[in-house]
Design an enzyme around this catalytic site. Structure first.
Site, PDB file in Angstrom:
ATOM      1  N   ASP A 225       0.815  -1.211   0.000  1.00  0.00           N
ATOM      2  CA  ASP A 225       0.000   0.000   0.000  1.00  0.00           C
ATOM      3  C   ASP A 225       0.853   1.268   0.000  1.00  0.00           C
ATOM      4  OD1 ASP A 225      -2.258  -1.638   0.146  1.00  0.00           O
ATOM      5  OD2 ASP A 225      -2.247  -1.618   2.343  1.00  0.00           O
ATOM      6  N   LYS A 226       0.239   2.359  -0.407  1.00  0.00           N
ATOM      7  CA  LYS A 226       0.923   3.651  -0.463  1.00  0.00           C
ATOM      8  C   LYS A 226       1.625   3.982   0.849  1.00  0.00           C
ATOM      9  CE  LYS A 226      -0.080   8.606  -0.607  1.00  0.00           C
ATOM     10  NZ  LYS A 226      -1.136   9.631  -0.650  1.00  0.00           N
TER      11      LYS A 226
END
Length: 301
Positions: free
Chosen positions: A133-134
């Site tokens: 994820d970011k």
């Protein structure tokens, strides 16, 4: 051309094909079947058709898509690189590949500036075998050639990779270790979230307690599967959401730049040399600083 003969595989062809050729997803095979690129004994099947022992499966692979992404000169923390693969330590806050809302400034843009990448994943995900994820930091393996991509994807499918994460979660986990085996799918009440849902995709997370801070617990997580937001959703499902998680955590949480989750250990077999490679990456400074504060004061209000 990909070719295989059915031996013990059973079921619908759209489900069997990803088992035979793990470099493509089921949705990709749906498109290939619809386009006539898949044949069974020389005939084009329907996605729901059942395979039989002895069936000859042939898949005409799609031509590589021309990449229309803008390479960007963004610094990379490269942990390992050779002619076939690259291991990069992604910083927290960087999106892995372009998507709606994130057309540029991604890891892929930076990688394209640095070197050629495999083409199997199409226009927007060249070289990307798996994602984080970011706001999750840590190690990613990247394929520079299609041959390497197929090998690394097959290893993920066979669950032979090592993927270990460090996470800081809310609450005091009493058990020293545990396993969460709960299927995941889109949350029917919030399309931005994943959730534990009946009939979801199988997902397994193993965790071990590293240190207890009273209101928080530091753990190591090992993945058997790599579902979207898997650790974040699994830990929330047992009452211990990740600290700092803006999507799954409580409002009153630790200050930071998102969830305290770091992909700190990665291992795989080199797709050409056949050698087992294992890499580690230290926790990012904000994570280390938070742990030092917790260690000093016991808790942070």
């Amino acid at each position: 051309m990909l070719t295989a003969t059915i031996t013990t595989q059973q079921g619908r062809i759209d489900k069997v094909l990803p088992q035979l050729f793990p470099q493509y997803s089921r949705s990709q095979f749906h498109r290939l079947i619809k386009s006539g690129a898949v044949t069974v004994n020389g005939n084009v099947p329907r996605a729901k058709d059942q395979v039989r022992q002895g069936d000859l499966i042939q898949v005409t692979e799609p031509a590589p898509v021309h990449l229309d992404l803008q390479p960007e000169d963004i610094p990379l923390d490269i942990v390992y690189e050779d002619d076939d693969v690259l291991v990069v330590n992604k910083p927290q806050g960087m999106v892995v590949h372009p998507a709606p809302g994130h057309p540029d400034h991604t890891l892929v843009n930076a990688l394209l500036y640095h070197c050629p990448l495999s083409t199997i994943n199409g226009t927007y995900r060249p070289g990307i075998v798996h994602r984080i994820d970011k706001d999750t930091s840590g190690l990613l393996m990247v394929a520079k050639t299609d041959r390497a991509h197929r090998s690394l994807a097959a290893q993920l499918k066979a669950k032979t990779n090592i993927r270990e994460y460090t996470a800081l979660v809310h609450g005091n986990i009493r058990e020293d270790h545990g396993t969460i085996n709960a299927p995941l799918g889109r949350n029917p009440k919030n399309r931005k979230q994943q959730a534990v849902v009946p009939g979801g995709r199988p997902a397994v997370t193993h965790f071990t307690v590293v240190h207890r801070y009273g209101d928080y617990t530091l753990i190591k997580c090992q993945l058997e599967t790599g579902r979207t937001h898997q650790i974040r959703v699994h830990m929330k499902s047992i009452g211990h959401p990740l600290a700092g998680d803006p999507l799954y955590g409580p409002r009153k949480t630790l200050a930071g730049n998102g969830q305290f989750l770091h992909a700190g250990k990665l291992g795989f077999t080199h797709p050409v040399m056949g050698k087992q490679l294992i890499f580690t990456a230290p926790l990012p400074p904000v994570f280390e600083k938070t742990l030092a504060q917790l260690d000093k004061r016991g808790r942070i209000q």
